[in-house]
Scaffold this motif. Structure first.
Motif, PDB file in Angstrom:
ATOM      1  N   ARG A   1       0.837  -1.197   0.000  1.00  0.00           N
ATOM      2  CA  ARG A   1       0.000   0.000   0.000  1.00  0.00           C
ATOM      3  C   ARG A   1       0.878   1.255   0.000  1.00  0.00           C
ATOM      4  N   PRO A   2       0.857   2.051  -1.079  1.00  0.00           N
ATOM      5  CA  PRO A   2       1.642   3.289  -1.111  1.00  0.00           C
ATOM      6  C   PRO A   2       1.013   4.363  -0.227  1.00  0.00           C
ATOM      7  N   ILE A   3       1.836   5.029   0.538  1.00  0.00           N
ATOM      8  CA  ILE A   3       1.416   6.155   1.365  1.00  0.00           C
ATOM      9  C   ILE A   3       2.112   7.408   0.821  1.00  0.00           C
ATOM     10  N   THR A   4       1.332   8.407   0.467  1.00  0.00           N
ATOM     11  CA  THR A   4       1.897   9.630  -0.110  1.00  0.00           C
ATOM     12  C   THR A   4       1.771  10.783   0.870  1.00  0.00           C
ATOM     13  N   LYS A   5       2.636  11.770   0.684  1.00  0.00           N
ATOM     14  CA  LYS A   5       2.641  12.971   1.508  1.00  0.00           C
ATOM     15  C   LYS A   5       3.006  14.150   0.621  1.00  0.00           C
ATOM     16  N   ASN A   6       2.087  15.105   0.495  1.00  0.00           N
ATOM     17  CA  ASN A   6       2.282  16.278  -0.373  1.00  0.00           C
ATOM     18  C   ASN A   6       2.568  15.872  -1.818  1.00  0.00           C
TER      19      ASN A   6
ATOM     20  N   TYR B   1       4.123  13.207  -2.867  1.00  0.00           N
ATOM     21  CA  TYR B   1       5.319  12.379  -3.018  1.00  0.00           C
ATOM     22  C   TYR B   1       5.154  11.077  -2.234  1.00  0.00           C
ATOM     23  N   ILE B   2       5.861  10.041  -2.669  1.00  0.00           N
ATOM     24  CA  ILE B   2       5.817   8.748  -1.980  1.00  0.00           C
ATOM     25  C   ILE B   2       6.492   8.888  -0.631  1.00  0.00           C
ATOM     26  N   ASP B   3       5.753   8.575   0.420  1.00  0.00           N
ATOM     27  CA  ASP B   3       6.294   8.665   1.771  1.00  0.00           C
ATOM     28  C   ASP B   3       6.637   7.289   2.340  1.00  0.00           C
ATOM     29  N   ASP B   4       5.876   6.278   1.962  1.00  0.00           N
ATOM     30  CA  ASP B   4       6.109   4.935   2.487  1.00  0.00           C
ATOM     31  C   ASP B   4       5.437   3.929   1.573  1.00  0.00           C
ATOM     32  N   LEU B   5       6.033   2.759   1.482  1.00  0.00           N
ATOM     33  CA  LEU B   5       5.455   1.640   0.734  1.00  0.00           C
ATOM     34  C   LEU B   5       5.258   0.495   1.720  1.00  0.00           C
ATOM     35  N   GLN B   6       4.063   0.387   2.263  1.00  0.00           N
ATOM     36  CA  GLN B   6       3.775  -0.549   3.340  1.00  0.00           C
ATOM     37  C   GLN B   6       3.382  -1.917   2.806  1.00  0.00           C
ATOM     38  N   ILE B   7       4.086  -2.938   3.253  1.00  0.00           N
ATOM     39  CA  ILE B   7       3.724  -4.312   2.916  1.00  0.00           C
ATOM     40  C   ILE B   7       2.559  -4.739   3.801  1.00  0.00           C
ATOM     41  N   VAL B   8       1.469  -5.192   3.191  1.00  0.00           N
ATOM     42  CA  VAL B   8       0.290  -5.615   3.935  1.00  0.00           C
ATOM     43  C   VAL B   8       0.439  -7.096   4.296  1.00  0.00           C
ATOM     44  N   PRO B   9       0.375  -7.460   5.569  1.00  0.00           N
ATOM     45  CA  PRO B   9       0.456  -8.872   5.952  1.00  0.00           C
ATOM     46  C   PRO B   9      -0.628  -9.686   5.252  1.00  0.00           C
ATOM     47  N   THR B  10      -0.313 -10.946   4.973  1.00  0.00           N
ATOM     48  CA  THR B  10      -1.212 -11.784   4.169  1.00  0.00           C
ATOM     49  C   THR B  10      -2.564 -12.004   4.826  1.00  0.00           C
ATOM     50  N   GLY B  11      -2.634 -11.960   6.147  1.00  0.00           N
ATOM     51  CA  GLY B  11      -3.905 -12.187   6.819  1.00  0.00           C
ATOM     52  C   GLY B  11      -4.790 -10.961   6.904  1.00  0.00           C
TER      53      GLY B  11
END
Length: 405
Positions: free
Chosen positions: A119-124, A126-136
């Protein structure tokens, strides 16, 4: 007919066949049942060979640097800016690039049944974080048409355009959804789990004596359990390891016993064969899983035929979802995984330097040396000149001048 006490010592195992409608029952002791039968579903991540193979693929992909490239009229050129640093150094706030990519690949191959969600998280903007979503915590939901889908994360529905969805082994009915390696490795996993259970039970078995002591049954001390313990403590048990035994020759006879080993029941051969099957289905060389010896050609083929296609699938998903400039794209550095000795690398790049394709500092970089001043110039040997300029060589011009004199 068995009494109730007898029934408690044995277990009936029913095996119903859906084809014939008949039921077969096996009667065995509890000890034999525990040794030979594994209960429940065998998870792929419980098999060391499968986890090891998937982990090796994930580690190799995680070790490759990610380059931000641009298409130009003279060829592809590497770009170094904050965006390239974001992908190659810190794609996630809590993980480095290697750990982040390893988790994505492990979800694709093993934990997520062919699906990894980021899940990409953006701020202003721009890409702020690319969070890996747990499989469950995510589910993939088909829409009413069957040609599209949505992704639910913690109960929130997302469009596939807003989420990075990495797929391995697409499903034949729903090509946007991965299947992973579950179906192809299930049978082999059951065999390896059974072999592991049998080996552990065999090593823990109470009926593997290393010695058999034959005693005169008419001796009074041998008639009771306490007497037998006393007999062993007096004549067999020693305080010092390696001390000789002193026993009465007319009452006790000690013989060495060679117990049934794992090789006698061909368990090791079966495990090795199943491990080779795992290596084949995963696409890794057998020596990666501890079977056979290292082979350079097999390793390079593994990088080209397995690692590279999987990495290309990942870089394409990242490019089309995260890169909006059409001339730019992401590329993994595959050459860093190929196994070539330093003499081969030095020879190849020295020849390229002689032709002016690379400079001296580029050659030094390939063999692990730091750059030095004066080697950034592209040079070419005298003999490497265009065909239409062969008559303009200095030695030919000098010879012509001498003839005129």
């Amino acid at each position: 007919r068995m009494s109730k006490n007898k029934k408690r010592k044995y277990k009936l195992r029913d095996n119903a066949s859906s084809q014939t409608g008949k039921t077969t029952s096996f009667l065995c002791s509890q000890q034999a049942y525990d040794m030979l039968v594994i209960n429940g579903y065998t998870k792929l991540d419980e098999i060391p060979a499968i986890v090891s193979g998937c982990r090796k693929i994930a580690e190799l992909i995680g070790s490759m640097t990610i380059h931000l490239m641009a298409n130009t009229k003279d060829g592809d050129q590497r770009i170094e800016n904050e965006l390239s640093r974001q992908f190659d150094i810190h794609p996630s706030k809590r993980m480095n690039r290697s750990q982040w990519m390893e988790m994505i690949v492990m979800n694709m191959l093993l934990y997520g049944s062919g699906n990894a969600i980021v899940r990409p998280i953006t701020k202003n903007g721009y890409i702020d974080d690319l969070q890996i979503v747990p499989t469950g915590r995510f589910s993939i939901n088909q829409d009413v048409t069957g040609y599209d889908y949505t992704i639910s994360i913690d109960g929130v529905t997302y469009s596939p355009d807003d989420i990075l969805h990495f797929v391995y082994n697409p499903d034949k009915q729903f090509p946007w959804k991965g299947k992973g390696i579950t179906s192809s490795l299930k049978e082999v996993a059951d065999c390896l789990k059974q072999a592991q259970t049998t080996e552990h039970a065999y090593m823990k078995s109470n009926w593997r004596p290393s010695l058999i002591i034959k005693a005169d049954g008419m001796v009074d001390t041998f008639a009771t359990k306490e007497g037998r313990k006393k007999l062993l403590s007096e004549f067999v048990e020693m305080d010092d390891i390696g001390s000789p035994w002193v026993i009465p020759a007319d009452q006790i006879d000690v013989k060495e016993v060679r117990p049934l080993s794992l090789s006698d029941i061909a368990l090791n051969d079966s495990v090795e064969l199943d491990t080779k099957k795992v290596a084949s289905l995963l696409g890794v060389p057998p020596f990666v899983l501890g079977v056979g010896t290292y082979n350079q050609k097999e390793w390079n083929n593994f990088v080209q035929q397995k690692i590279r296609p999987l990495a290309i699938s990942i870089q394409q998903e990242m490019t089309r979802k995260l890169i909006y400039k059409k001339e730019w794209y992401l590329r993994f550095n595959f050459l860093s995984l190929l196994d070539y000795d330093i003499s081969t690398v030095a020879s190849v790049y020295t020849q390229l330097q002689d032709r002016g394709d690379v400079n001296g500092n580029e050659v030094r970089d390939k063999i692990g040396l730091s750059p030095v001043d004066g080697l950034n110039e592209y040079k070419v040997l005298e003999n490497y000149i265009p065909v239409d300029m062969t008559g303009m060589q200095k030695k030919l011009v000098q010879s012509k001048g001498a003839e005129d004199d």
